[in-house]
Each structure stands twice: as structure tokens, then as C-alpha cells.
Design an enzyme around this catalytic site. Structure first.
Site, PDB file in Angstrom:
ATOM      1  N   GLU A 108      -2.673  11.848   2.994  1.00 30.42           N
ATOM      2  CA  GLU A 108      -3.448  11.292   3.967  1.00 30.42           C
ATOM      3  C   GLU A 108      -3.097  12.093   5.207  1.00 30.42           C
ATOM      4  OE1 GLU A 108      -2.537   7.185   5.042  1.00 30.42           O
ATOM      5  OE2 GLU A 108      -4.567   6.950   5.751  1.00 30.42           O
ATOM      6  N   GLU A 145       0.893  -1.182  -0.019  1.00 29.85           N
ATOM      7  CA  GLU A 145      -0.267   0.053  -0.145  1.00 29.85           C
ATOM      8  C   GLU A 145       0.780   1.271  -0.168  1.00 29.85           C
ATOM      9  OE1 GLU A 145      -3.214   0.266   3.078  1.00 29.85           O
ATOM     10  OE2 GLU A 145      -2.855   2.454   3.337  1.00 29.85           O
TER      11      GLU A 145
END
Ligand SMILES: *[C@@H]1O[C@H](CO)[C@@H](O)[C@H](O)[C@H]1NC(C)=O
Length: 295
Positions: free
Chosen positions: A110, A105
């Protein structure tokens, strides 16, 4: 009531290439009308335990949660009840397999709550071999968790951009910018370019043949220590692009107190605030001019 949002995923493939990448997929610029048909809409419960109901594409259209006039809009339901405490937005890639993080990932953009600094992360598994990330490469972001990123839990490696125009209100007031990610066997690099610092010309991130070697110091460089022993084409596979906004969940609830959100909102929990004050989320949306992949 619980805010609703859409999550969109699409399959990516990035064979290795050293420079002068060529356009593979243009998700927006030439045809906004087709943007959402290139993505799937996640309608199951939030795997990160967010306080959110994800909806189908048809429900998103019916409720004005998505739009494609002028640019791409992905919003949240805020009309049924001003800051962004409670939100956890992310632009990231991962595989659709159930045994995360076996296929890796990469988190490009974020953070949660009222954060002003972007966090970038790499999650990989030890099953594909030991993978130590070098700490002697130049990068703008401050290394957080670093070194062996092969944690079989939610940890992995991460770095924090010191610039307040990399995320949240500072990024928005600065007119946004460009996020670029380069994924090769040797490294995963991320550049965050605030609006006035986007390299121009054909080799720039918005050019016809982007060349990351011309972009200067990366914001974050996850570069493998041992070359083939830590091949990031093996550790990271079958990635899909995901753009989502969730509420509360592991991150935004977990940092509710230390972020100052409990104090600034007067609510002792993220969940109580999000349920009570959906109007706070009228600014919790994405506007996207283009999403492009190159190889
Ligand atoms: C990394 O793995 C990919 C995919 O398995 C392979 O094609 C490539 O040759 C490997 N690169 C190195 C440097 O080992």
C-alpha cells in the site's frame, strides 16, 4: 469524468501452522478463467473517500477494466482523457464486519501518489485485549508507528520498506516480485521479494510447501510482546483478500502537497488532476500471476 475501478474481495482462513504450509486456494495459476468468480466486486462508494466509481464485474468486463489472458489484469478507466500522482493502490486483508477494526486489517502492499517505498500496516482493536508489538525483532523495514497497535482509528502500526524496488515505478521496472504474508497467533510477518531475490525451491514462496522460516529476515514482523495476551489469531479474524485502486481519498489527497505531486502535475488538488487527466492512469493497473493461500 471520474475514473472507474474494480475492487475484489474473497474470504480467507488461515489456521495456525508452523512451517511447510500446504496449498489451500490457488486463485489463478490453474484456472485464470475462474479468478474473478472467486471474488466479489465492491460497487458501493469508497469507504476511504476516494474519487472513484467502483463497478460490477459485468461492467468491468464490458469496459475492458479486467482481463484474464496470460495473467490477471485489473485496471482503471483512462481512455476518456505520466506519472501516478493521485493513485492509492492496495493489496490487503480485512473482515467484512462493519465495526472495523474489531476483526483487524493487514496491509501487505500500500502507498499513494508517486511513492517508491512500500508501507505495511497492522490495524487491531483494544477490545480483544492490549496488544503491544515487539520492537526487538529483526526486519528490513523501518518502524513507523509502532508498539501499541490497538488504535480505534485509522492509525495502527506501520513500517516502511527502504528499498525502492518494493513499490511503484521501481518495483515495476524491476519486473515486479512476490509479496507474502504469514499470519499466526504469535506474529504477522510480511516479506517483499524483488524479482531477482525470490527464494527458490519447494520451501520458497512459490514452491510446493512454502516455509517462511527459510526465507530470511522478514520485511516487516509484527510480533506480539506478550504471547497469549496479544494473540493475533484473536485480534485478526475472518480476513478477506482485497485488491483495489482508488484515487485521491484520505491518503493520496492528504499527501498531495508533500509528495511533490502538486508541483509535478501543476494541479493544486488531487481531485482536479484526476478529473482532468485520466490518461495519466494508463499505467495504473495490476498484473497478477497468482494469488495463493496456504495453511
Ligand atoms: C490464539 O487464539 C486462537 C483462536 O482463538 C487459539 O486457538 C490459540 O490457542 C491461541 N493461541 C495462544 C498462544 O494463546
Amino acid at each position: 469524468m471520474i475514473p472507474t475501478f474494480v475492487i475484489a474481495t474473497s474470504l480467507l482462513a488461515f489456521p495456525d501452522f508452523s512451517r511447510g504450509y500446504l496449498l489451500r486456494d490457488d486463485y489463478t495459476q490453474n484456472n485464470y478463467a475462474e479468478f474473478f468468480s472467486k471474488f466479489g466486486f465492491w460497487t458501493a462508494s469508497d469507504p476511504t473517500n476516494g474519487l472513484v466509481n467502483y463497478v460490477s464485474e459485468s461492467a468491468a468486463w464490458a469496459n475492458g477494466l479486467i482481463g484474464n489472458g496470460g495473467n490477471i489484469y485489473l485496471g482503471v478507466d483512462h481512455t476518456n482523457k505520466p506519472d501516478v500522482c493521485g493513485t492509492w493502490p492496495a493489496f490487503w486483508t480485512t473482515a467484512s464486519s462493519n465495526d472495523w477494526p474489531q476483526e483487524g486489517e493487514i496491509d501487505i502492499k500500500e502507498e499513494a501518489n508517486n511513492a517508491q517505498n512500500n508501507q505495511m500496516s497492522l490495524h487491531i482493536s483494544k477490545t480483544q485485549g492490549e496488544c503491544v508489538i515487539r520492537s526487538d525483532t529483526s526486519m528490513i523495514a523501518a518502524r513507523g508507528r509502532w508498539g501499541d497497535c490497538t488504535e480505534e482509528d485509522t492509525r495502527g502500526c506501520d513500517a516502511n520498506d527502504p528499498r525502492t524496488n518494493s513499490f511503484g515505478t521501481g518495483f515495476n521496472y524491476n519486473g515486479g516480485g512476490v509479496y507474502a504474508m504469514e499470519w499466526k497467533a504469535e506474529w504477522v510477518r510480511i516479506w517483499v521479494f524483488p524479482r531477482s531475490e525470490i527464494p527458490s525451491g519447494a520451501s520458497g514462496p512459490l514452491g510446493s510447501s512454502p516455509d517462511p522460516s527459510a526465507w530470511g529476515t522478514p520485511t516487516t514482523s509484527f510480533e506480539s510482546q506478550h504471547g497469549a495476551d496479544c494473540n493475533l489469531s484473536t485480534h485478526v479474524r475472518n480476513q478477506r483478500i482485497i485488491i483495489d485502486t482508488t484515487f485521491c481519498g484520505q491518503w493520496a489527497s492528504g499527501t498531495w502537497l508533500i509528495s511533490g505531486c502538486a508541483a509535478s502535475t501543476g494541479y493544486s488538488t488531487c481531485e482536479a488532476y484526476v478529473k482532468d487527466v485520466p490518461t495519466a492512469f494508463r499505467h495504473a493497473f495490476w498484473t497478477i500471476n497468482s494469488v495463493k493461500t496456504y495453511d
